[in-house]
Enzyme design. Sequence first.
Site, short mmCIF file in Angstrom:
data_model
loop_
_atom_site.label_atom_id
_atom_site.label_comp_id
_atom_site.label_asym_id
_atom_site.label_seq_id
_atom_site.Cartn_x
_atom_site.Cartn_y
_atom_site.Cartn_z
N HIS A 188 0.83 -1.21 0.00
CA HIS A 188 0.00 0.00 0.00
C HIS A 188 0.86 1.26 0.00
O HIS A 188 0.40 2.32 -0.41
CB HIS A 188 -0.96 0.00 1.20
CG HIS A 188 -2.14 -0.92 1.01
ND1 HIS A 188 -3.34 -0.75 1.66
CD2 HIS A 188 -2.30 -2.01 0.22
CE1 HIS A 188 -4.19 -1.70 1.28
NE2 HIS A 188 -3.58 -2.48 0.42
N GLY A 210 5.03 5.65 -5.18
CA GLY A 210 6.26 4.88 -5.01
C GLY A 210 6.55 4.51 -3.56
O GLY A 210 5.83 4.89 -2.64
N SER A 259 5.15 7.10 2.33
CA SER A 259 4.07 8.10 2.44
C SER A 259 2.92 7.56 3.28
O SER A 259 2.23 8.32 3.97
CB SER A 259 3.57 8.51 1.05
OG SER A 259 3.13 7.39 0.32
N PRO A 285 -6.04 -1.44 -5.61
CA PRO A 285 -7.10 -2.15 -6.33
C PRO A 285 -8.32 -2.46 -5.46
O PRO A 285 -8.21 -2.63 -4.25
CB PRO A 285 -6.41 -3.44 -6.78
CG PRO A 285 -5.18 -3.56 -5.97
CD PRO A 285 -4.81 -2.23 -5.48
N ASP A 318 -8.89 -16.48 5.04
CA ASP A 318 -8.55 -17.78 4.50
C ASP A 318 -9.00 -18.87 5.46
O ASP A 318 -9.13 -18.66 6.65
CB ASP A 318 -7.04 -17.88 4.25
CG ASP A 318 -6.78 -18.67 3.01
OD1 ASP A 318 -7.42 -19.73 2.86
OD2 ASP A 318 -5.96 -18.25 2.19
C1 HEM Z 1 -4.84 -8.01 -6.34
C2 HEM Z 1 -5.50 -6.99 -5.83
C3 HEM Z 1 -5.86 -6.88 -4.38
C4 HEM Z 1 -7.07 -6.56 -3.88
C5 HEM Z 1 -8.32 -6.24 -4.67
C6 HEM Z 1 -6.98 -6.57 -2.44
C7 HEM Z 1 -8.02 -6.28 -1.56
C8 HEM Z 1 -8.01 -6.54 -0.21
C9 HEM Z 1 -9.14 -6.39 0.69
C10 HEM Z 1 -10.50 -5.88 0.30
C11 HEM Z 1 -8.75 -6.78 1.92
C12 HEM Z 1 -9.60 -6.78 3.19
C13 HEM Z 1 -9.42 -5.47 3.86
C14 HEM Z 1 -10.45 -5.17 4.92
O1 HEM Z 1 -11.59 -5.63 4.84
O2 HEM Z 1 -10.13 -4.42 5.86
C15 HEM Z 1 -7.37 -7.18 1.82
C16 HEM Z 1 -6.61 -7.64 2.86
C17 HEM Z 1 -5.29 -7.98 2.75
N1 HEM Z 1 -4.46 -7.81 1.65
FE1 HEM Z 1 -5.06 -7.34 -0.21
N2 HEM Z 1 -5.70 -6.89 -2.10
C18 HEM Z 1 -4.97 -7.11 -3.25
C19 HEM Z 1 -3.63 -7.42 -3.34
C20 HEM Z 1 -2.80 -7.64 -2.27
C21 HEM Z 1 -1.37 -7.78 -2.34
C22 HEM Z 1 -0.54 -7.66 -3.62
C23 HEM Z 1 -0.93 -8.00 -1.06
C24 HEM Z 1 0.47 -8.19 -0.55
C25 HEM Z 1 1.52 -8.51 -1.27
C26 HEM Z 1 -2.10 -7.99 -0.19
C27 HEM Z 1 -2.10 -8.24 1.16
C28 HEM Z 1 -3.22 -8.25 1.97
C29 HEM Z 1 -3.21 -8.73 3.34
C30 HEM Z 1 -2.02 -9.31 4.06
C31 HEM Z 1 -4.51 -8.55 3.83
C32 HEM Z 1 -5.00 -8.89 5.21
C33 HEM Z 1 -4.70 -7.73 6.11
C34 HEM Z 1 -3.87 -8.09 7.29
O3 HEM Z 1 -3.55 -9.27 7.49
O4 HEM Z 1 -3.53 -7.15 8.05
N3 HEM Z 1 -3.20 -7.74 -0.96
N4 HEM Z 1 -6.93 -6.99 0.52
#
Ligand code: HEM
Length: 274
Positions: free
Chosen positions: A11, A17, A21, A108, A192
């Site tokens: 993020h 970049g 930030s 995204p 998960d």
């Molecule tokens: C491909 C597009 C992606 C979308 C649309 C997306 C969207 C989301 C959404 C909606 C959540 C839940 C957030 C919430 O309800 O508060 C989430 C959680 C999360 N995302 Fe993504 N994400 C994406 C890619 C990634 C990538 C590239 C990473 C890391 C390399 C990532 C790591 C995480 C992690 C670790 C969580 C859980 C939060 C936590 O454990 O603190 N995501 N994401």
Amino acid sequence: MAASLIRLHFHDCFVQGCDASILLDETPSIQSEKTAIPNINSARGYNVIEDAKREVERLCPRVVSCADILTVAARDASVAVGGPSWNVKLGRKDSTTANRARANSDLPSPFADANTLISAFSVKGLTTRDMIALSGIYYISSFTIAYTRPSPMLLFRSRIYSNGTDIDPGFASTRRRQCPQTGGDSTLAPLDLVTPNSFDNNYFKNLVQRKGLLISDQVLFTSASTKDIVDGYSKNPRSFAADFASAMIKMGEIQPLLAPNGIVRKTCGSILVN
Ligand code: HEM
């Protein structure tokens, strides 16, 4: 926390970049990214980076940027859960600005289709394969969506009540029990299904079995442009780990802020240097 730190890095890097930030707090001149929609009540691990920065400052003041600390922390987080390691190039500087509007537009959406996800990553210089490999991080997340969101279930309610063919019926009914069609918004829902905190390719195995939680997860398997990569990772954990490492390196090098630009902040939450 390991997955959360990797997400914090993601993020950060996707918004002007990898310049830390995302770590800046709100001031009259800074619109903090912490309150952008993808981050508010959701991104976490700020204190881990601030603690590390304090230690580094004690030993070696004003040399190591918060952006570098966040990048190294993401690598160490992968190693901590049994994931791959890689060399991190250093020298990023910290920004003096944040951009909440860009955080809202450039990160995204969980409702995105595969092509939208592909282009959100491609504008940052990352390939489809990078995007899919990075998504494998979900498997180690111990995150429970409803902890943090006012109406979190909206994120996946439409999917589990869709009666579509892209969802395993048993998975849908388990999830429906946790998430009624109306109300129940404070129920916890793990992102998960299986035990988190160990790095492996089960995220992709789940997608192949149509057990992805978010719409943006499952489209990676239903879309023709991404299906083969997901299928490959579900069968070959080593290629997933290798691609994850190389995608993380690329992500850490998005639009680097390098000397003579940028600063080394004294603390990560503010732009003070002394
Ligand atoms: C491909 C597009 C992606 C979308 C649309 C997306 C969207 C989301 C959404 C909606 C959540 C839940 C957030 C919430 O309800 O508060 C989430 C959680 C999360 N995302 Fe993504 N994400 C994406 C890619 C990634 C990538 C590239 C990473 C890391 C390399 C990532 C790591 C995480 C992690 C670790 C969580 C859980 C939060 C936590 O454990 O603190 N995501 N994401």
